[in-house]
Enzyme design. Structure first.
Site, mmCIF file in Angstrom:
data_model
loop_
_atom_site.group_PDB
_atom_site.id
_atom_site.type_symbol
_atom_site.label_atom_id
_atom_site.label_comp_id
_atom_site.label_asym_id
_atom_site.label_seq_id
_atom_site.Cartn_x
_atom_site.Cartn_y
_atom_site.Cartn_z
ATOM 1 N N LYS A 45 5.296 10.618 21.390
ATOM 2 C CA LYS A 45 6.025 10.353 20.152
ATOM 3 C C LYS A 45 7.484 10.690 20.425
ATOM 4 C CE LYS A 45 6.207 9.475 15.655
ATOM 5 N NZ LYS A 45 5.709 8.264 14.990
ATOM 6 N N GLU A 50 4.350 5.868 20.580
ATOM 7 C CA GLU A 50 4.338 5.516 19.156
ATOM 8 C C GLU A 50 5.733 5.653 18.561
ATOM 9 O OE1 GLU A 50 2.646 6.799 14.796
ATOM 10 O OE2 GLU A 50 1.824 7.803 16.568
ATOM 11 N N GLY A 70 8.415 4.005 12.322
ATOM 12 C CA GLY A 70 8.677 2.827 11.505
ATOM 13 C C GLY A 70 8.582 1.551 12.318
ATOM 14 N N SER A 116 -4.824 -1.723 8.380
ATOM 15 C CA SER A 116 -5.691 -1.312 7.276
ATOM 16 C C SER A 116 -6.268 -2.555 6.603
ATOM 17 C CB SER A 116 -4.893 -0.475 6.263
ATOM 18 O OG SER A 116 -5.709 -0.070 5.185
ATOM 19 N N PRO A 153 -10.455 -0.795 9.455
ATOM 20 C CA PRO A 153 -10.731 -0.744 8.022
ATOM 21 C C PRO A 153 -9.868 0.287 7.314
ATOM 22 C CG PRO A 153 -12.466 0.355 9.259
ATOM 23 C CD PRO A 153 -11.574 -0.288 10.268
#
Length: 246
Positions: A39, A111, A114, A178, A207
């Site tokens: 990150k 990662e 935004g 999602s 999901p």
């Protein structure tokens, strides 16, 4: 074996990027691969609090996590750094860390914060610039785009794909961060439209509330395509969720 390097970015905030990163890590770990998650810039988290990388480890299991810069306010990294009076993050720092991780891991996931063009410093450098710097260093980095499922996503996916193409950055594919339990017409149609907008394949659909799954490893494998370590089939998924004809 050369490490695979994936820069994970989103069409926006809150599209499920961290859970998607965890799913990628989990699928790779269960395939017997060594995984690292970087990150580069974490915002909105106080010193000592668990950030996104720690959440990936919680969901995926034992893996290497690294964080280069942390800023307390939940803002774009450049703004958060400036307001905190802290140093900006440079692409060179990311290159050094990715190079180090790639030497000892099979998969390195970077990662972003935004979307692709969120700024990390006062010169306007972005996650895309970090990925370009890694590729310029001789490492074969790709970008994976995490997108929302519903209305409005196609335009942002197209814009992101154009920005990547303009920078000669390869887009590995798109993952829906999602997928709703009760998808509407827009979500169903987007299963065919997302890869057209991206010019890249749809490689998974997690999901909704995936991060709360009892068996996250099984969910990850079922939600990602084989090229990402899973067994999800885009054609079958689109057939199951095909929209009714007018």
């Amino acid at each position: 074996m050369t490490a695979r390097i994936l820069f994970v970015t989103g069409t926006n905030t809150d599209v499920g990027k961290t859970v998607a990163t965890a799913a990628l890590a989990s699928a790779a770990l269960h395939g017997g691969r060594k995984v690292a998650v970087l990150k580069p810039g974490q915002t909105g988290v106080a010193p000592g609090e668990p950030g996104d990388a720690a959440e990936v480890r919680r969901l995926a299991g034992e893996l290497t996590i690294r964080e280069l810069a942390r800023y307390p306010e939940p803002l774009a990294p450049d703004t958060a750094a400036r307001r905190a009076g802290m140093p900006y993050l440079s692409p060179a720092e990311v290159v050094a860390e990715v190079t180090d991780l790639a030497a000892t891991h099979d998969l390195v996931l970077v990662e972003g914060a935004g979307g692709l063009l969120v700024r990390y410093d006062d010169e306007g450098r972005t996650l895309a610039d970090q990925a370009r710097a890694v590729r310029a260093a001789g490492l074969d980095a790709e970008v994976l785009l995490i997108a929302s499922a519903g209305l409005g996503t196609l335009n942002i996916v197209s814009l992101t794909a154009e920005a990547l193409a303009a920078r000669e950055l390869p887009l590995a594919g798109v993952v829906i961060g999602s997928w709703p339990a009760e998808p509407g017409l827009a979500e169903r149609c987007n299963l065919a439209d997302l890869p057209r907008s991206a010019g890249a394949p749809l490689l998974g659909a997690l999901p909704e509330r995936a991060g709360a799954a009892e068996d996250f490893a099984a969910l990850a494998t079922a939600s990602l395509a084989p090229t990402l370590g899973g067994r999800w089939n885009a054609e079958h998924f689109a057939h199951v969720h095909r929209p009714e004809r007018p």
